[in-house]
Each structure stands twice: as C-alpha cells, then as structure tokens.
Design a protein around this motif. Sequence first.
Motif, PDB file in Angstrom:
ATOM      1  N   LYS A  92       0.822  -1.205   0.000  1.00 43.77           N
ATOM      2  CA  LYS A  92       0.000   0.000   0.000  1.00 43.77           C
ATOM      3  C   LYS A  92       0.857   1.256   0.000  1.00 43.77           C
ATOM      4  O   LYS A  92       0.503   2.264  -0.633  1.00 43.77           O
ATOM      5  N   ILE A  93       1.997   1.208   0.704  1.00 40.95           N
ATOM      6  CA  ILE A  93       2.919   2.349   0.696  1.00 40.95           C
ATOM      7  C   ILE A  93       3.414   2.608  -0.719  1.00 40.95           C
ATOM      8  O   ILE A  93       3.474   3.762  -1.191  1.00 40.95           O
ATOM      9  N   LEU A  94       3.758   1.528  -1.412  1.00 43.98           N
ATOM     10  CA  LEU A  94       4.229   1.658  -2.791  1.00 43.98           C
ATOM     11  C   LEU A  94       3.095   2.096  -3.714  1.00 43.98           C
ATOM     12  O   LEU A  94       3.305   2.879  -4.661  1.00 43.98           O
ATOM     13  N   LEU A  95       1.889   1.593  -3.465  1.00 41.85           N
ATOM     14  CA  LEU A  95       0.743   1.924  -4.295  1.00 41.85           C
ATOM     15  C   LEU A  95       0.449   3.421  -4.259  1.00 41.85           C
ATOM     16  O   LEU A  95       0.145   4.034  -5.298  1.00 41.85           O
ATOM     17  N   LEU A 104       8.287   1.771   5.564  1.00 42.61           N
ATOM     18  CA  LEU A 104       8.739   1.065   4.368  1.00 42.61           C
ATOM     19  C   LEU A 104      10.016   0.283   4.639  1.00 42.61           C
ATOM     20  O   LEU A 104      10.152  -0.868   4.227  1.00 42.61           O
ATOM     21  N   SER A 105      10.946   0.896   5.334  1.00 49.04           N
ATOM     22  CA  SER A 105      12.215   0.215   5.607  1.00 49.04           C
ATOM     23  C   SER A 105      12.067  -0.860   6.670  1.00 49.04           C
ATOM     24  O   SER A 105      12.642  -1.946   6.553  1.00 49.04           O
ATOM     25  N   MET A 183      19.150   2.255   6.450  1.00 44.95           N
ATOM     26  CA  MET A 183      18.113   1.878   5.501  1.00 44.95           C
ATOM     27  C   MET A 183      17.008   2.922   5.424  1.00 44.95           C
ATOM     28  O   MET A 183      16.352   3.080   4.388  1.00 44.95           O
ATOM     29  N   GLY A 184      16.785   3.660   6.502  1.00 44.57           N
ATOM     30  CA  GLY A 184      15.742   4.672   6.508  1.00 44.57           C
ATOM     31  C   GLY A 184      15.969   5.737   5.449  1.00 44.57           C
ATOM     32  O   GLY A 184      15.041   6.193   4.792  1.00 44.57           O
ATOM     33  N   MET A 185      17.232   6.151   5.242  1.00 49.04           N
ATOM     34  CA  MET A 185      17.530   7.185   4.250  1.00 49.04           C
ATOM     35  C   MET A 185      17.489   6.628   2.834  1.00 49.04           C
ATOM     36  O   MET A 185      17.148   7.330   1.888  1.00 49.04           O
ATOM     37  N   SER A 186      17.819   5.358   2.679  1.00 43.84           N
ATOM     38  CA  SER A 186      17.887   4.770   1.345  1.00 43.84           C
ATOM     39  C   SER A 186      16.552   4.234   0.865  1.00 43.84           C
ATOM     40  O   SER A 186      16.400   3.912  -0.306  1.00 43.84           O
ATOM     41  N   SER A 187      15.557   4.173   1.754  1.00 49.61           N
ATOM     42  CA  SER A 187      14.279   3.595   1.376  1.00 49.61           C
ATOM     43  C   SER A 187      13.586   4.399   0.284  1.00 49.61           C
ATOM     44  O   SER A 187      12.872   3.849  -0.544  1.00 49.61           O
ATOM     45  N   LYS A 192      11.330   3.052  -4.943  1.00 53.95           N
ATOM     46  CA  LYS A 192      10.862   3.398  -6.286  1.00 53.95           C
ATOM     47  C   LYS A 192      11.320   2.389  -7.331  1.00 53.95           C
ATOM     48  O   LYS A 192      10.872   2.447  -8.476  1.00 53.95           O
ATOM     49  N   ASP A 193      12.200   1.506  -6.957  1.00 56.31           N
ATOM     50  CA  ASP A 193      12.750   0.553  -7.921  1.00 56.31           C
ATOM     51  C   ASP A 193      11.720  -0.524  -8.261  1.00 56.31           C
ATOM     52  O   ASP A 193      11.095  -1.108  -7.369  1.00 56.31           O
ATOM     53  N   ILE A 194      11.563  -0.805  -9.572  1.00 57.63           N
ATOM     54  CA  ILE A 194      10.589  -1.789 -10.014  1.00 57.63           C
ATOM     55  C   ILE A 194      10.928  -3.183  -9.503  1.00 57.63           C
ATOM     56  O   ILE A 194      10.048  -3.998  -9.247  1.00 57.63           O
ATOM     57  N   TYR A 195      12.236  -3.493  -9.333  1.00 64.29           N
ATOM     58  CA  TYR A 195      12.652  -4.797  -8.811  1.00 64.29           C
ATOM     59  C   TYR A 195      12.104  -4.984  -7.402  1.00 64.29           C
ATOM     60  O   TYR A 195      11.600  -6.052  -7.051  1.00 64.29           O
ATOM     61  N   PHE A 196      12.185  -3.915  -6.607  1.00 68.52           N
ATOM     62  CA  PHE A 196      11.703  -3.983  -5.233  1.00 68.52           C
ATOM     63  C   PHE A 196      10.192  -4.214  -5.201  1.00 68.52           C
ATOM     64  O   PHE A 196       9.690  -5.072  -4.467  1.00 68.52           O
ATOM     65  N   GLU A 197       9.479  -3.475  -6.022  1.00 64.01           N
ATOM     66  CA  GLU A 197       8.024  -3.619  -6.058  1.00 64.01           C
ATOM     67  C   GLU A 197       7.617  -5.014  -6.511  1.00 64.01           C
ATOM     68  O   GLU A 197       6.700  -5.617  -5.954  1.00 64.01           O
ATOM     69  N   ASN A 198       8.313  -5.534  -7.517  1.00 68.39           N
ATOM     70  CA  ASN A 198       8.013  -6.878  -8.001  1.00 68.39           C
ATOM     71  C   ASN A 198       8.286  -7.928  -6.933  1.00 68.39           C
ATOM     72  O   ASN A 198       7.577  -8.931  -6.831  1.00 68.39           O
ATOM     73  N   MET A 199       9.349  -7.679  -6.152  1.00 69.54           N
ATOM     74  CA  MET A 199       9.680  -8.622  -5.088  1.00 69.54           C
ATOM     75  C   MET A 199       8.588  -8.636  -4.020  1.00 69.54           C
ATOM     76  O   MET A 199       8.239  -9.694  -3.485  1.00 69.54           O
TER      77      MET A 199
END
Length: 236
Positions: A92-95, A104-105, A183-187, A192-199
């Motif tokens: 939902k965060i990504l959506l 998210l992180s 990880m909080g800063m890099s999230s 936004k990476d499509i690989y992450f969303e697909n995972m």
Amino acid sequence: MIKFFRKNRLKMLSENKFANYFAYATGEIILVIVGILIALAINEHSNSEKKLELRNAYLFQLNDEADRNLKKLTTLDEESAMMLKELDTVFKILLYKDYGNPRLSTKSFYLIMSKKFYPVMITYENLKFSGDLKLFNDLNLRNAISETYETFSPIEKLESSEQQAIEGYYENFLMRNVKFRDMGMSSETYGKDIYFENMVLTRITTIAQNREAYSNAIESLKDLKNTYAELRNTSE
C-alpha cells in the motif's frame, strides 16, 4: 502318551485284531491331525494378537507424529498470516507512492524472512521401509496415510522456490542498492525501484501459496487423526 499308543498297537497286532488295529490307527492319525490344527490355530491367534499390538503401537506413534506436525504447520500458518499483513502494508505504501514512510524500511525486512517446515516422518518412514504398512488391512486407510504425508511435498517445493527468490533479491538488489547501516535514508531510493516492487508482489504471492499448502496438510492431518481415534476405539 506315545508309549501308551505304541503298547496298544503292539497288543492288537499280537492278538491278530487287524480290524481293531486299523480303526485304532486311523483314530490316532485323526487325533494327531486335530492336535496339529489346534496348535496352528493357537499359533495363528497368537500371531494375530501380536500384529494387532504392533499395529496399535504404530497408531499411537502415528498420532503423536500427526500432533507434532500439526503444531509446526499451525505455527507456520500463523506466522505467514502475520507476514502477509506486514507486506500488505508495504504494498500500500508503494501503491500510494509514500516512499518517505518510515514503515517502508522496517516492514521490508519481511521480504527476506523465510520459514521452513521440517516434518516429523520417522514412524511413517519406518512403516514404509519395514513393510509394516501392510499391518493396516484397509487399503483406503493405507492410502490416506500415504496421501497425508504426500501433502508435505508441495510445501517443500514452494519453500525451496521461495528461498531461491529471496537469495536472488538479496544478492542482486539489496547488496547493490541498499545501505544497511542507514536503511531509513535509502528507502526513498529503493522503494521506487521496479525490482523492489516486483519482489513485494512475489513474496505476497508465494506466502499465500504457502498458506494454502499448510492448510491442505493441516486438514489432511486432522482427518487422519480422527481415523486413528476410530481405529483405537474399535480395537479396545
């Protein structure tokens, strides 16, 4: 007893009572045959009792094995439900493209969390390889036992496939794109990476499949336990 029969036979022969001798000999043979049949019946009864005792011992062990597997599967199912809930939050965060959301992180950790089912199968394996499965005369029961343990196979395959996906995600994405130290800063970047969303979508799908496999195994084990209980009641 043998001396007694021998003396009677010799006495009849010496007195030339051949008719009586043959009648007596025939009766003696019949008596011996009856004795043998009785001994065989007693032995068969004893073997049947031993087989029944062995079968009941297996029933007790199989029931205990089912309890242990049920406990493991129920725990895995509950943990999987929790993981699905957390990953649904990530989705939902990504959506809504809320990439700066601190959850998210923290909740993305569930992408690399995996559980494995280690079934208890000692009794069942002993039954198969010893040939003692034939102690269960009912073919439907033997099939029910085998089919229940076969429900563990899809779980193993799904978990193996899931583990490969996690390893690929870790090696090909996390190690290259995420700073584990912060990880909080890099999230905002990796979110936004499509690989992450697909995972995220992949893990939601595989965990749901795992839960379905767990559910099938749990229901099968419960049905088998009911059958064990009925068998124990009829043998008491």
